[in-house]
Design a protein around this motif. Structure first.
Motif, PDB file in Angstrom:
ATOM      1  N   ASP A 138      17.108  -2.720   5.850  1.00 30.53           N
ATOM      2  CA  ASP A 138      18.757  -2.533   6.196  1.00 30.53           C
ATOM      3  C   ASP A 138      18.916  -1.042   6.861  1.00 30.53           C
ATOM      4  O   ASP A 138      19.859  -1.756   7.680  1.00 30.53           O
ATOM      5  N   ASN A 139      18.061  -0.143   7.706  1.00 26.98           N
ATOM      6  CA  ASN A 139      18.372   0.172   8.379  1.00 26.98           C
ATOM      7  C   ASN A 139      17.190   0.822   9.300  1.00 26.98           C
ATOM      8  O   ASN A 139      17.293   1.347  10.369  1.00 26.98           O
ATOM      9  N   ARG A 140      17.264  -0.692  10.104  1.00 21.04           N
ATOM     10  CA  ARG A 140      15.967  -0.895  11.213  1.00 21.04           C
ATOM     11  C   ARG A 140      14.860   0.128  10.916  1.00 21.04           C
ATOM     12  O   ARG A 140      15.088  -0.170  12.814  1.00 21.04           O
ATOM     13  N   ILE A 141      14.305   0.150  10.567  1.00 19.83           N
ATOM     14  CA  ILE A 141      13.024   1.140  11.497  1.00 19.83           C
ATOM     15  C   ILE A 141      12.183   0.009  11.568  1.00 19.83           C
ATOM     16  O   ILE A 141      11.930  -0.973  11.593  1.00 19.83           O
ATOM     17  N   ASP A 142      11.684   1.088  12.845  1.00 18.11           N
ATOM     18  CA  ASP A 142      11.088   0.681  13.504  1.00 18.11           C
ATOM     19  C   ASP A 142       8.809   0.302  13.349  1.00 18.11           C
ATOM     20  O   ASP A 142       8.729  -0.348  13.573  1.00 18.11           O
ATOM     21  N   LEU A 143       9.610   1.322  12.892  1.00 18.76           N
ATOM     22  CA  LEU A 143       7.903   1.776  12.186  1.00 18.76           C
ATOM     23  C   LEU A 143       7.543   2.685  11.021  1.00 18.76           C
ATOM     24  O   LEU A 143       8.058   3.238  10.392  1.00 18.76           O
ATOM     25  N   THR A 144       7.115   2.202  10.268  1.00 10.47           N
ATOM     26  CA  THR A 144       6.657   2.748   8.941  1.00 10.47           C
ATOM     27  C   THR A 144       5.404   3.051   8.978  1.00 10.47           C
ATOM     28  O   THR A 144       4.195   2.817   9.384  1.00 10.47           O
ATOM     29  N   VAL A 145       5.054   4.667   8.491  1.00  8.13           N
ATOM     30  CA  VAL A 145       3.971   4.609   7.832  1.00  8.13           C
ATOM     31  C   VAL A 145       3.207   5.329   6.860  1.00  8.13           C
ATOM     32  O   VAL A 145       4.522   6.522   6.873  1.00  8.13           O
ATOM     33  N   VAL A 146       2.226   5.506   5.817  1.00  3.02           N
ATOM     34  CA  VAL A 146       2.412   5.282   4.784  1.00  3.02           C
ATOM     35  C   VAL A 146       1.149   6.646   5.175  1.00  3.02           C
ATOM     36  O   VAL A 146      -0.377   6.155   5.348  1.00  3.02           O
ATOM     37  N   GLY A 147       1.440   7.281   3.966  1.00  2.00           N
ATOM     38  CA  GLY A 147       0.654   8.216   3.815  1.00  2.00           C
ATOM     39  C   GLY A 147      -0.581   8.220   2.779  1.00  2.00           C
ATOM     40  O   GLY A 147      -1.643   8.105   2.568  1.00  2.00           O
ATOM     41  N   PRO A 148      -0.113   7.663   1.357  1.00  2.00           N
ATOM     42  CA  PRO A 148      -0.894   7.593   0.155  1.00  2.00           C
ATOM     43  C   PRO A 148      -1.035   6.572  -0.464  1.00  2.00           C
ATOM     44  O   PRO A 148      -1.663   5.307   0.457  1.00  2.00           O
ATOM     45  N   GLU A 149      -2.597   6.642  -0.624  1.00  2.00           N
ATOM     46  CA  GLU A 149      -3.560   5.349  -1.180  1.00  2.00           C
ATOM     47  C   GLU A 149      -3.015   4.240  -2.088  1.00  2.00           C
ATOM     48  O   GLU A 149      -2.847   2.943  -2.616  1.00  2.00           O
ATOM     49  N   ALA A 150      -1.850   4.708  -3.457  1.00  2.00           N
ATOM     50  CA  ALA A 150      -1.727   3.986  -4.053  1.00  2.00           C
ATOM     51  C   ALA A 150      -0.886   2.891  -3.823  1.00  2.00           C
ATOM     52  O   ALA A 150      -1.151   1.836  -4.288  1.00  2.00           O
ATOM     53  N   PRO A 151       0.115   2.847  -2.903  1.00  5.57           N
ATOM     54  CA  PRO A 151       0.827   1.908  -2.397  1.00  5.57           C
ATOM     55  C   PRO A 151      -0.130   1.021  -1.508  1.00  5.57           C
ATOM     56  O   PRO A 151       0.299  -0.437  -1.196  1.00  5.57           O
ATOM     57  N   LEU A 152      -0.255   1.372  -0.486  1.00  3.77           N
ATOM     58  CA  LEU A 152      -1.767   0.750   0.119  1.00  3.77           C
ATOM     59  C   LEU A 152      -2.301  -0.062  -0.617  1.00  3.77           C
ATOM     60  O   LEU A 152      -2.527  -1.179  -0.501  1.00  3.77           O
ATOM     61  N   VAL A 153      -2.870   0.224  -1.369  1.00  2.40           N
ATOM     62  CA  VAL A 153      -3.925  -1.036  -2.557  1.00  2.40           C
ATOM     63  C   VAL A 153      -2.743  -1.358  -3.403  1.00  2.40           C
ATOM     64  O   VAL A 153      -3.220  -2.440  -3.688  1.00  2.40           O
ATOM     65  N   ALA A 154      -1.774  -1.285  -3.781  1.00  2.00           N
ATOM     66  CA  ALA A 154      -0.784  -2.266  -4.586  1.00  2.00           C
ATOM     67  C   ALA A 154      -0.120  -2.792  -3.379  1.00  2.00           C
ATOM     68  O   ALA A 154       0.756  -4.272  -4.138  1.00  2.00           O
ATOM     69  N   GLY A 155      -0.414  -2.849  -1.681  1.00  2.00           N
ATOM     70  CA  GLY A 155      -0.029  -4.006  -1.002  1.00  2.00           C
ATOM     71  C   GLY A 155       1.763  -4.206  -0.484  1.00  2.00           C
ATOM     72  O   GLY A 155       2.442  -4.329  -0.051  1.00  2.00           O
ATOM     73  N   ILE A 156       1.777  -2.516   0.253  1.00  2.00           N
ATOM     74  CA  ILE A 156       3.127  -2.435   0.590  1.00  2.00           C
ATOM     75  C   ILE A 156       2.977  -2.799   1.904  1.00  2.00           C
ATOM     76  O   ILE A 156       3.992  -3.434   2.491  1.00  2.00           O
ATOM     77  N   ALA A 157       1.483  -3.030   2.662  1.00  2.00           N
ATOM     78  CA  ALA A 157       1.440  -3.154   4.008  1.00  2.00           C
ATOM     79  C   ALA A 157       2.176  -5.022   4.072  1.00  2.00           C
ATOM     80  O   ALA A 157       2.689  -4.943   4.686  1.00  2.00           O
ATOM     81  N   ASP A 158       1.374  -5.386   2.964  1.00  2.00           N
ATOM     82  CA  ASP A 158       1.419  -7.031   3.334  1.00  2.00           C
ATOM     83  C   ASP A 158       2.972  -7.004   2.972  1.00  2.00           C
ATOM     84  O   ASP A 158       3.544  -8.059   3.515  1.00  2.00           O
ATOM     85  N   ALA A 159       3.478  -7.084   1.916  1.00  2.00           N
ATOM     86  CA  ALA A 159       5.545  -6.469   1.591  1.00  2.00           C
ATOM     87  C   ALA A 159       5.905  -6.142   2.897  1.00  2.00           C
ATOM     88  O   ALA A 159       6.868  -6.710   3.219  1.00  2.00           O
ATOM     89  N   PHE A 160       5.691  -5.365   4.058  1.00  2.00           N
ATOM     90  CA  PHE A 160       6.759  -4.953   5.138  1.00  2.00           C
ATOM     91  C   PHE A 160       6.690  -5.906   5.610  1.00  2.00           C
ATOM     92  O   PHE A 160       7.124  -6.338   6.407  1.00  2.00           O
ATOM     93  N   MET A 161       4.701  -6.305   5.769  1.00  2.00           N
ATOM     94  CA  MET A 161       4.527  -7.615   6.924  1.00  2.00           C
ATOM     95  C   MET A 161       4.786  -8.906   6.307  1.00  2.00           C
ATOM     96  O   MET A 161       5.545  -9.155   7.606  1.00  2.00           O
ATOM     97  N   GLN A 162       5.289  -8.882   5.641  1.00  2.00           N
ATOM     98  CA  GLN A 162       6.052 -10.486   5.492  1.00  2.00           C
ATOM     99  C   GLN A 162       7.624 -10.113   5.363  1.00  2.00           C
ATOM    100  O   GLN A 162       7.559 -11.794   6.097  1.00  2.00           O
ATOM    101  N   GLU A 163       7.519  -9.358   5.902  1.00  2.00           N
ATOM    102  CA  GLU A 163       9.695  -9.382   6.321  1.00  2.00           C
ATOM    103  C   GLU A 163       9.119  -9.006   7.510  1.00  2.00           C
ATOM    104  O   GLU A 163      10.477  -9.002   7.933  1.00  2.00           O
ATOM    105  N   GLY A 164       8.521  -8.923   8.058  1.00  2.00           N
ATOM    106  CA  GLY A 164       8.048  -8.763   9.978  1.00  2.00           C
ATOM    107  C   GLY A 164       8.743  -7.145  10.256  1.00  2.00           C
ATOM    108  O   GLY A 164       9.282  -6.807  11.207  1.00  2.00           O
ATOM    109  N   LEU A 165       8.463  -6.733   9.634  1.00  2.00           N
ATOM    110  CA  LEU A 165       8.573  -5.404   9.419  1.00  2.00           C
ATOM    111  C   LEU A 165       7.164  -4.478   9.610  1.00  2.00           C
ATOM    112  O   LEU A 165       6.093  -5.020   9.609  1.00  2.00           O
TER     113      LEU A 165
END
Ligand code: AMP
Ligand code: GLY
Length: 424
Positions: free
Chosen positions: A60-87
């Motif tokens: 919604d806020n047209r973020i150009d890049l998201t950078v993830v610090g902690p491991e828990a969201p990465l292991v839970a698939g945050i990158a997959d969820a963003f990429m699915q939305e083309g983010l």
């Protein structure tokens, strides 16, 4: 560009601080951030684990890049969820983040890639693990397979200690994380953290750093998330760096690729420099905390440019530029950490800290305009100097100005380097 950093610790403060210096950056957001990050970025009340909330907000806020610090969201698939939305997102997908999310998976990959690491066995049943112990001579290392917030590892010096660690894990101390347990050979040597940017194919190591993980001076007492770190590491020679790149980092990235899970992000290799050469203690799928704090002070290159090159699979021809000298960060913790700790105490004296010292916030909160403690690790006081001694003098000089009730810190960060190089 609009950049969103996910997380709330000292590592995230350092990332926000460095990203904000890029000429391409218009605005930096941090979810959820902390009292210090709020002074240089816009903090959002979205927890780091709320993947759907973060995806929606970034879209919604047209973020150009998201950078993830902690491991828990990465292991839970945050990158997959963003990429699915083309983010665009910096950080590995869940399948590759498993290199941190499951120690037995990491061991499989290492075996496949021929990477040197402690010998080990994996157990799914308590009786079998306990029986195996009888054949071993302590010390041994007992590890929960899954994520346990850095607390799932016991270096056991007696049979009794190793038995207790195994029982605790199987009896649910870390819930599902302890459903599988590793018993591992004890390695001796200097511990070093090597982080490397990986674009799926290529690896680009950062300067080596050393974290002091134990609570007490002289590296004694319980393990913590890290009480202080410095970089570069004087005993991490060019030769060792070459060996780590060729025998550890590249083979692991190739093995992940063969499994169909290319690694894009920063890969953190926790290494023991043993007499037989560097061996892997663990991999993390993210930046280290507090290693990132001194590293960001030393990095001369535009961080955003590198992060984008990683995300786009385009590290070819890129390199990292570093300031000379050394940097160090010392963590100021709350009394009780890493156990139950106090919170809510006002923090004094930050305005007196000299300009060449950067205080990264870890567990702080702004309450009615006042900064209060809100975590176990509260601040990481960080500086750069022409050598490690100078960097540390600046840091410890600044710490004299800072105060909060129950403040605890180690006075010997960097001693392993200073001891070897007394004139450093
Ligand atoms: P880990 O979470 O795997 O990094 O383990 C936490 C800490 O335990 C490490 O930073 C090391 O200090 C120690 N450790 C882990 N594995 C071993 C090992 N095989 N031998 C000696 N120490 C270890
Ligand atoms: N400093 C240790 C870690 O980030 O895992």
């Amino acid at each position: 560009m609009k950049v969103l950093v996910v997380g709330s610790g000292g590592r995230e403060h350092a990332l926000v601080w460095k990203i904000a210096q890029s000429p391409e950056v218009k605005e930096v957001f941090c979810a959820p951030g902390n009292g210090g990050i709020a002074q240089i970025a816009t903090c959002l009340p979205i927890p780091a684990e709320d993947i759907q909330g973060l995806v929606s907000w970034a879209r919604d806020n047209r973020i150009d890049l998201t950078v993830v610090g902690p491991e828990a969201p990465l292991v839970a698939g945050i990158a997959d969820a963003f990429m699915q939305e083309g983010l665009k997102i910096f950080g590995p997908r869940a399948q590759a983040a498993l290199i941190e999310g499951s120690k037995s998976f990491a061991k499989e990959i290492m075996a496949e890639a021929g990477v040197p690491t402690a010998s080990h066995r994996v157990f799914c049943r308590e009786e079998e693990a306990l029986a195996y112990l009888e054949d071993l001579r302590p010390p041994v290392v007992v590890k929960a397979d899954g994520l346990a917030g850095g607390k799932g590892v016991t270096v056991a010096f007696t049979l009794e200690e190793s038995r207790r660690a195994i029982q605790e894990l199987f009896r649910g101390r870390f819930k599902g994380a302890g459903a599988k347990v590793l018993i591992e050979e004890f390695l001796q040597g200097e511990e070093v953290s090597v982080l490397a940017f990986c674009d799926g194919e290529r690896v680009m190591p950062l300067l080596a750093s050393q974290d002091h993980k134990r609570l007490g001076e002289g590296d004694t007492g319980p393990n913590t998330g890290g009480m202080g770190a410095y970089a570069p590491v004087p005993f991490f020679t060019q030769e060792i760096a070459h060996e780590v790149e060729e025998k550890i980092l590249k083979p692991v990235v190739r093995a992940l690729n063969r499994r169909g899970c290319p690694y894009r992000g920063v890969l953190y290799a926790g290494l023991m420099l043993t007499e037989e050469g560097p061996k892997v203690l663990e991999f993390n799928c993210r930046f280290g905390d507090p290693e990132t704090q001194p590293l960001m002070l030393l990095l001369k290159s535009d961080l955003l440019e590198i992060l984008l090159a990683v995300v786009e699979g385009n590290l070819e021809g890129k390199s990292l530029e570093w300031h000379g000298g050394a940097a160090a960060g010392v963590v100021l913790a709350s009394r009780g950490y890493p156990g139950e700790y106090e919170k809510g105490h006002p923090i004094h004296g930050l305005e007196e800290v000299p300009e060449d010292v950067v205080v990264f916030h870890a567990g702080t909160q702004l309450q009615e305009g006042r900064l209060i403690t809100a975590g176990g690790r509260v601040l990481c006081v960080t500086s750069r100097g022409k050598n490690l001694r100078e960097a540390l003098d600046k840091v410890y000089g600044a710490i004299e100005k800072i105060h909060f009730q129950g403040m605890y810190y180690r006075r010997d960060i960097g001693y392993r380097a200073l001891r070897l190089l007394p004139h450093a």
